[in-house]
Scaffold this active site. Structure first.
Site, PDB file in Angstrom:
ATOM      1  N   LEU A 165      24.946 -30.874  21.617  1.00  0.00           N
ATOM      2  CA  LEU A 165      24.948 -29.885  22.110  1.00  0.00           C
ATOM      3  C   LEU A 165      26.498 -29.795  22.712  1.00  0.00           C
ATOM      4  CD1 LEU A 165      21.783 -29.953  24.781  1.00  0.00           C
ATOM      5  CD2 LEU A 165      22.488 -28.177  23.124  1.00  0.00           C
ATOM      6  N   ASP A 166      27.012 -28.534  22.825  1.00  0.00           N
ATOM      7  CA  ASP A 166      28.328 -28.337  23.104  1.00  0.00           C
ATOM      8  C   ASP A 166      28.686 -28.769  24.591  1.00  0.00           C
ATOM      9  OD1 ASP A 166      29.105 -26.932  20.737  1.00  0.00           O
ATOM     10  OD2 ASP A 166      28.662 -25.021  21.526  1.00  0.00           O
TER      11      ASP A 166
END
Length: 301
Positions: free
Chosen positions: A48-49
């Site tokens: 996930l960013d």
């Protein structure tokens, strides 16, 4: 009684459903969880960013061997796209590179979104972990090097509009592996001729798992003791209980664990299956070979 030194040397195996906070990379979140669990080996199942929150399944010990299975699962996101501004990263972490006035109706937005439903070809963003010549694209992007990227076939199973106000468009997106929400924001902004970037991103589902079943780092830390925290882990076979289950005779269990094929005594199935011995011990993952045998793929016993 088990003392602290004994706990630290007990192998930590299993799956943790983590609700990742914003501001941490997936690797940083993994490092925090490893520390709290006193786990030596761990890995995530799809990054996930840093700005993103939500479901991040983490594998520990020998359960890391099934991480690739989770990579293939569909994912569901809740995203807010801010229209009228384009950033170099496609999200709020980047620098604004252009601004445009926004005078777009929700009807026009819905029409534009139609081209992002179903199967489509998507070009990954420059700020991604995809490698070119062994170098992640994001490292090249930081050097202002723009590299041509090949489009990839992805699938958007569902794309639903929830709200549109003050240039902020809220969506729910269920998509296949390899789909970039930041690319959706940038591509939509381009179609609407106003630009766009991800303002808020939360992953709410990975396959059949929901963020509602996940635990935060704060909640994990609040649990006293490493042994108690490890009770939050899901065992390897339970993490994959959507697969078909098959039991083999006790006298064949050793052969399976040694990597040998064993006779299939039930209707064949497609794909991976969970293989157990007659006493209920989880042995590993196997596949039918099409000629009446089970082939071991991953052995855990």
């Amino acid at each position: 009684m088990i003392n602290r030194s004994d706990i630290e040397h007990i192998p930590v195996n299993g799956l943790l459903l983590l609700d990742k906070p914003g501001g941490l990379s997936s690797n940083q979140a993994l490092g925090c969880a490893k520390r709290l669990l006193q786990a030596k080996k761990g890995g995530h199942t799809g990054a996930l960013d840093p700005i993103a929150t939500g479901l991040l399944p983490l594998c520990f010990g020998n359960t890391t061997r099934i991480a690739g299975i989770f990579l293939d699962f569909d994912k569901t996101y809740e995203v807010t796209i801010h229209l009228g501004e384009t950033t170099d990263t496609g999200d709020t972490e980047g620098e604004v590179v252009s601004r445009s006035p926004v005078n777009i109706s929700i009807t026009s937005i819905e029409q534009a979104l139609d081209q992002f439903r179903g199967k489509l070809q998507q070009v990954p963003p420059m700020y991604s972990a995809i490698k070119k010549g062994g170098v992640p694209l994001y490292k090249l992007a930081r050097k202002n090097q723009l590299i041509e990227r090949e489009p990839r076939e992805v699938i958007v199973h569902n794309l639903e509009v929830h709200d549109y106000s003050e240039n902020n468009l809220s969506l729910t997106v269920k998509c296949s592996k390899g789909f970039y929400i930041r690319s959706l924001a940038m591509d939509l902004g381009e179609v609407l001729r106003c630009g766009g970037h991800v303002q808020v991103l939360r992953r709410v589902e990975v396959g059949r798992y929901s963020v509602h079943d996940a635990i935060t780092l704060q909640e994990l830390e609040a649990i006293p003791g490493h042994e108690e925290r490890r009770n939050q882990l899901m065992q390897t076979d339970h993490a994959l209980n959507h697969l078909v289950k098959f039991e083999i005779p006790e006298e064949k269990a050793l052969s399976f664990c040694q990597g040998q094929t064993v006779p299939l005594t039930a209707p064949r199935w497609d794909g991976l299956g969970l293989i157990y011995s007659a006493d209920g011990t989880f042995l590993g993952l196997g596949e039918c070979d099409g000629v009446g045998s089970i082939c071991p793929k991953k052995v855990f016993a």
